[in-house]
Motif scaffolding. Structure first.
Motif, PDB file in Angstrom:
ATOM      1  N   VAL A 239       0.858  -1.190   0.000  1.00  0.00           N
ATOM      2  CA  VAL A 239       0.000   0.000   0.000  1.00  0.00           C
ATOM      3  C   VAL A 239       0.892   1.237   0.000  1.00  0.00           C
ATOM      4  O   VAL A 239       2.056   1.197   0.406  1.00  0.00           O
ATOM      5  CB  VAL A 239      -0.919   0.034   1.237  1.00  0.00           C
ATOM      6  N   GLN A 240       0.318   2.325  -0.467  1.00  0.00           N
ATOM      7  CA  GLN A 240       1.056   3.591  -0.446  1.00  0.00           C
ATOM      8  C   GLN A 240       0.063   4.743  -0.465  1.00  0.00           C
ATOM      9  O   GLN A 240      -1.121   4.551  -0.689  1.00  0.00           O
ATOM     10  CB  GLN A 240       1.986   3.680  -1.652  1.00  0.00           C
ATOM     11  N   GLY A 241       0.558   5.945  -0.171  1.00  0.00           N
ATOM     12  CA  GLY A 241      -0.310   7.113  -0.157  1.00  0.00           C
ATOM     13  C   GLY A 241      -0.852   7.399   1.223  1.00  0.00           C
ATOM     14  O   GLY A 241      -0.343   6.905   2.238  1.00  0.00           O
ATOM     15  N   ASN A 242      -1.915   8.222   1.253  1.00  0.00           N
ATOM     16  CA  ASN A 242      -2.545   8.585   2.513  1.00  0.00           C
ATOM     17  C   ASN A 242      -3.948   7.984   2.610  1.00  0.00           C
ATOM     18  O   ASN A 242      -4.595   7.703   1.600  1.00  0.00           O
ATOM     19  CB  ASN A 242      -2.639  10.111   2.634  1.00  0.00           C
ATOM     20  N   ILE A 243      -4.398   7.784   3.852  1.00  0.00           N
ATOM     21  CA  ILE A 243      -5.760   7.317   4.088  1.00  0.00           C
ATOM     22  C   ILE A 243      -6.384   8.195   5.154  1.00  0.00           C
ATOM     23  O   ILE A 243      -5.690   8.797   5.983  1.00  0.00           O
ATOM     24  CB  ILE A 243      -5.797   5.831   4.533  1.00  0.00           C
ATOM     25  N   LYS A 244      -7.730   8.282   5.115  1.00  0.00           N
ATOM     26  CA  LYS A 244      -8.455   9.064   6.100  1.00  0.00           C
ATOM     27  C   LYS A 244      -8.832   8.176   7.280  1.00  0.00           C
ATOM     28  O   LYS A 244      -9.337   7.075   7.110  1.00  0.00           O
ATOM     29  CB  LYS A 244      -9.704   9.675   5.488  1.00  0.00           C
ATOM     30  N   VAL A 245      -8.626   8.680   8.477  1.00  0.00           N
ATOM     31  CA  VAL A 245      -8.946   7.956   9.712  1.00  0.00           C
ATOM     32  C   VAL A 245      -9.864   8.838  10.538  1.00  0.00           C
ATOM     33  O   VAL A 245      -9.596  10.034  10.737  1.00  0.00           O
ATOM     34  CB  VAL A 245      -7.671   7.621  10.512  1.00  0.00           C
ATOM     35  N   GLN A 246     -10.968   8.232  11.015  1.00  0.00           N
ATOM     36  CA  GLN A 246     -11.905   8.979  11.849  1.00  0.00           C
ATOM     37  C   GLN A 246     -11.565   8.743  13.317  1.00  0.00           C
ATOM     38  O   GLN A 246     -11.479   7.608  13.773  1.00  0.00           O
ATOM     39  CB  GLN A 246     -13.349   8.554  11.572  1.00  0.00           C
ATOM     40  N   LEU A 247     -11.365   9.823  14.055  1.00  0.00           N
ATOM     41  CA  LEU A 247     -11.032   9.740  15.467  1.00  0.00           C
ATOM     42  C   LEU A 247     -12.307   9.514  16.291  1.00  0.00           C
ATOM     43  O   LEU A 247     -13.431   9.645  15.794  1.00  0.00           O
ATOM     44  CB  LEU A 247     -10.328  11.018  15.922  1.00  0.00           C
ATOM     45  N   GLU A 248     -12.129   9.204  17.579  1.00  0.00           N
ATOM     46  CA  GLU A 248     -13.275   8.987  18.468  1.00  0.00           C
ATOM     47  C   GLU A 248     -14.113  10.257  18.608  1.00  0.00           C
ATOM     48  O   GLU A 248     -15.311  10.202  18.865  1.00  0.00           O
ATOM     49  CB  GLU A 248     -12.787   8.529  19.845  1.00  0.00           C
ATOM     50  N   THR A 249     -13.485  11.409  18.400  1.00  0.00           N
ATOM     51  CA  THR A 249     -14.207  12.688  18.520  1.00  0.00           C
ATOM     52  C   THR A 249     -15.047  12.984  17.282  1.00  0.00           C
ATOM     53  O   THR A 249     -15.822  13.951  17.258  1.00  0.00           O
ATOM     54  CB  THR A 249     -13.199  13.832  18.721  1.00  0.00           C
ATOM     55  N   GLY A 250     -14.899  12.170  16.233  1.00  0.00           N
ATOM     56  CA  GLY A 250     -15.622  12.401  15.001  1.00  0.00           C
ATOM     57  C   GLY A 250     -14.815  13.127  13.961  1.00  0.00           C
ATOM     58  O   GLY A 250     -15.215  13.224  12.790  1.00  0.00           O
ATOM     59  N   VAL A 255      -3.499  10.240   7.257  1.00  0.00           N
ATOM     60  CA  VAL A 255      -2.229   9.709   7.763  1.00  0.00           C
ATOM     61  C   VAL A 255      -1.589   8.879   6.655  1.00  0.00           C
ATOM     62  O   VAL A 255      -2.256   8.422   5.716  1.00  0.00           O
ATOM     63  CB  VAL A 255      -2.443   8.823   9.018  1.00  0.00           C
ATOM     64  N   ASP A 256      -0.286   8.704   6.777  1.00  0.00           N
ATOM     65  CA  ASP A 256       0.433   7.875   5.812  1.00  0.00           C
ATOM     66  C   ASP A 256      -0.041   6.427   5.932  1.00  0.00           C
ATOM     67  O   ASP A 256      -0.062   5.850   7.032  1.00  0.00           O
ATOM     68  CB  ASP A 256       1.934   7.961   6.077  1.00  0.00           C
ATOM     69  N   ALA A 257      -0.424   5.828   4.820  1.00  0.00           N
ATOM     70  CA  ALA A 257      -1.001   4.478   4.834  1.00  0.00           C
ATOM     71  C   ALA A 257      -0.025   3.442   5.391  1.00  0.00           C
ATOM     72  O   ALA A 257      -0.396   2.577   6.190  1.00  0.00           O
ATOM     73  CB  ALA A 257      -1.442   4.093   3.421  1.00  0.00           C
ATOM     74  N   VAL A 258       1.229   3.511   4.958  1.00  0.00           N
ATOM     75  CA  VAL A 258       2.227   2.531   5.406  1.00  0.00           C
ATOM     76  C   VAL A 258       2.441   2.619   6.913  1.00  0.00           C
ATOM     77  O   VAL A 258       2.448   1.618   7.626  1.00  0.00           O
ATOM     78  CB  VAL A 258       3.555   2.728   4.656  1.00  0.00           C
ATOM     79  N   ALA A 259       2.587   3.874   7.405  1.00  0.00           N
ATOM     80  CA  ALA A 259       2.808   4.064   8.838  1.00  0.00           C
ATOM     81  C   ALA A 259       1.598   3.596   9.645  1.00  0.00           C
ATOM     82  O   ALA A 259       1.732   2.987  10.712  1.00  0.00           O
ATOM     83  CB  ALA A 259       3.098   5.543   9.119  1.00  0.00           C
ATOM     84  N   TYR A 260       0.384   3.868   9.101  1.00  0.00           N
ATOM     85  CA  TYR A 260      -0.827   3.489   9.815  1.00  0.00           C
ATOM     86  C   TYR A 260      -0.956   1.959   9.900  1.00  0.00           C
ATOM     87  O   TYR A 260      -1.262   1.404  10.959  1.00  0.00           O
ATOM     88  CB  TYR A 260      -2.048   4.082   9.114  1.00  0.00           C
ATOM     89  N   LEU A 261      -0.693   1.283   8.788  1.00  0.00           N
ATOM     90  CA  LEU A 261      -0.784  -0.176   8.791  1.00  0.00           C
ATOM     91  C   LEU A 261       0.279  -0.791   9.691  1.00  0.00           C
ATOM     92  O   LEU A 261       0.040  -1.809  10.355  1.00  0.00           O
ATOM     93  CB  LEU A 261      -0.661  -0.718   7.366  1.00  0.00           C
ATOM     94  N   ASP A 262       1.457  -0.177   9.710  1.00  0.00           N
ATOM     95  CA  ASP A 262       2.506  -0.678  10.604  1.00  0.00           C
ATOM     96  C   ASP A 262       2.064  -0.578  12.057  1.00  0.00           C
ATOM     97  O   ASP A 262       2.317  -1.475  12.866  1.00  0.00           O
ATOM     98  CB  ASP A 262       3.798   0.119  10.397  1.00  0.00           C
ATOM     99  N   SER A 263       1.399   0.533  12.395  1.00  0.00           N
ATOM    100  CA  SER A 263       0.930   0.684  13.777  1.00  0.00           C
ATOM    101  C   SER A 263      -0.144  -0.340  14.109  1.00  0.00           C
ATOM    102  O   SER A 263      -0.199  -0.862  15.230  1.00  0.00           O
ATOM    103  CB  SER A 263       0.397   2.109  13.992  1.00  0.00           C
TER     104      SER A 263
END
Length: 379
Positions: A239-250, A255-263
């Protein structure tokens, strides 16, 4: 692996425990006079009592004790051999064979021990049956999702119940396309069918496998089995690029897709490590596929453990009572009581006697399931 209750066994590994059950210590159980007396006594018991119980006694005494044990351990599953060795070693202690120990007891106490061991052998056979089913159904974890997937595979018509025709179809696959023996289908249904309505519900399926959370939806356990996780990790997908993530606050953030998947992977690894630690601390959470037979039975809640013996037939109980009564009264086996009524047995003779009782209980369960006793009744 052993296939359910049919007469197929895999080779057992040689026992290297402190108690050598295949040694000359069996001689005390195996004298020619004892064997001839055993056969004649079995005939007397059968003729005086008759019925299925008498036929079971006849089956259990067709071979001398030494022959029965030698045949059993040359072909039994290693997990059964190990469980029986552990049971006897646990009873008598793990002292080296060179240590000479004698045990004093009474006929009554020895009879109680023999009864307990026969029931334990009966329980071992049912426990082995459950573990074999889990392997055949490819249930690799304690996740309800794995069990529900197995249930749904068997429930071909999707009506929420496993019926005899569906069990027959399942077992035909296990038998390489050959029609399974009728007793295999009947045993499967009877083992799970708690209310005796001839079919197996999802709740009964769970209880049969020792699961208490039968009413919890399968999706409640979301972590995959370890094997599934490993398979996922081998994927070549990138995967590459950015993805949108919804926080608990709405709020949403990119965020970077690779970094997010790694987490996410690190979080999953941490969760699996926590699960593994919990399994090590609580055996009831450990996948049954990773357990030995004795460990699996010990991990069951008391009520679920009782299910491994609660279906025992009255004729089998009666056969156990007759066999125990004969064993404790036979001086060639237990020796002559002293003036105070005490019996003295050396450690290895008592170990062989205990092992014999475990095997008798195991084989009584098999004969009960296959209906072999009913087929010879009246001969």
């Amino acid at each position: 692996s052993r296939l359910l209750f049919c007469a197929m066994r895999c080779g057992a590994t040689e026992d290297d425990g402190e108690i050598d059950f295949s040694s000359g210590d069996l001689a005390r159980l195996d004298t020619s006079r004892l064997y001839s007396d055993l056969v004649s006594r079995a005939e007397q018991i059968n003729s005086s009592g008759g019925g299925t119980a008498g036929a079971l006694v006849q089956l259990m005494t067709m071979r001398s004790p030494g022959e029965l044990l030698a045949e059993f351990f040359s072909s039994s599953s290693p997990i059964v051999s190990e469980a029986m060795r552990e049971a006897v070693t646990g009873l008598l202690g793990g002292l080296p064979r060179e240590v000479d120990v004698d045990y004093k007891t009474t006929q009554e106490k020895l009879g109680s021990l023999a009864t307990m061991l026969q029931m334990t052998g009966y329980m071992f056979r049912n426990g082995e049956y459950v573990l074999t089913l889990q392997q055949l159904l490819e249930i690799k974890s304690r996740s309800l999702g794995d069990y529900k997937a197995a249930f749904d595979r068997i429930d071909v018509d999707g009506n929420g119940y496993i019926e005899a025709s569906e069990v027959k179809e399942l077992l035909t696959g296990f038998y390489g396309g050959r029609e399974p023996p009728a007793f295999e289908v009947q045993t499967f249904i009877k083992f799970f069918d708690a209310n005796s309505d001839g079919k197996i519900s999802w709740s009964e399926f769970c209880k049969g496998f020792g699961l208490q959370a039968a009413n919890v939806p399968p999706s409640s356990l979301v972590l995959p089995s370890t094997d599934d996780a490993d398979d996922a990790g081998d994927s070549a997908t990138t995967v590459q690029g950015n993805i949108k993530v919804q926080l608990e606050t709405g709020q949403e953030m990119e965020v970077d897709a690779v970094a997010y998947l790694d987490s996410l992977k690190k979080e999953a690894e941490a969760l699996r490590a926590a699960v593994k630690m919990a399994q090590e601390q609580d055996p009831s959470l450990k996948p049954a596929a990773n357990m030995g037979l004795a460990e699996y039975i010990a991990s069951l809640p008391p009520k679920q453990r009782d299910r491994l013996t609660e279906g025992i037939e009255p004729a089998t109980v009666e056969a156990m009572q007759r066999l125990v009564g004969w064993v404790v009264g036979e001086t060639e086996i237990v020796g002559q009581a002293d003036k105070q009524g005490n019996l003295t047995l050396d450690r290895n003779s008592l170990a062989s006697l205990c092992l014999w009782q475990l095997v008798l209980g195991y084989k009584l369960r098999e004969a009960e399931a296959t209906g072999e006793a009913r087929s010879i009744k009246g001969r």
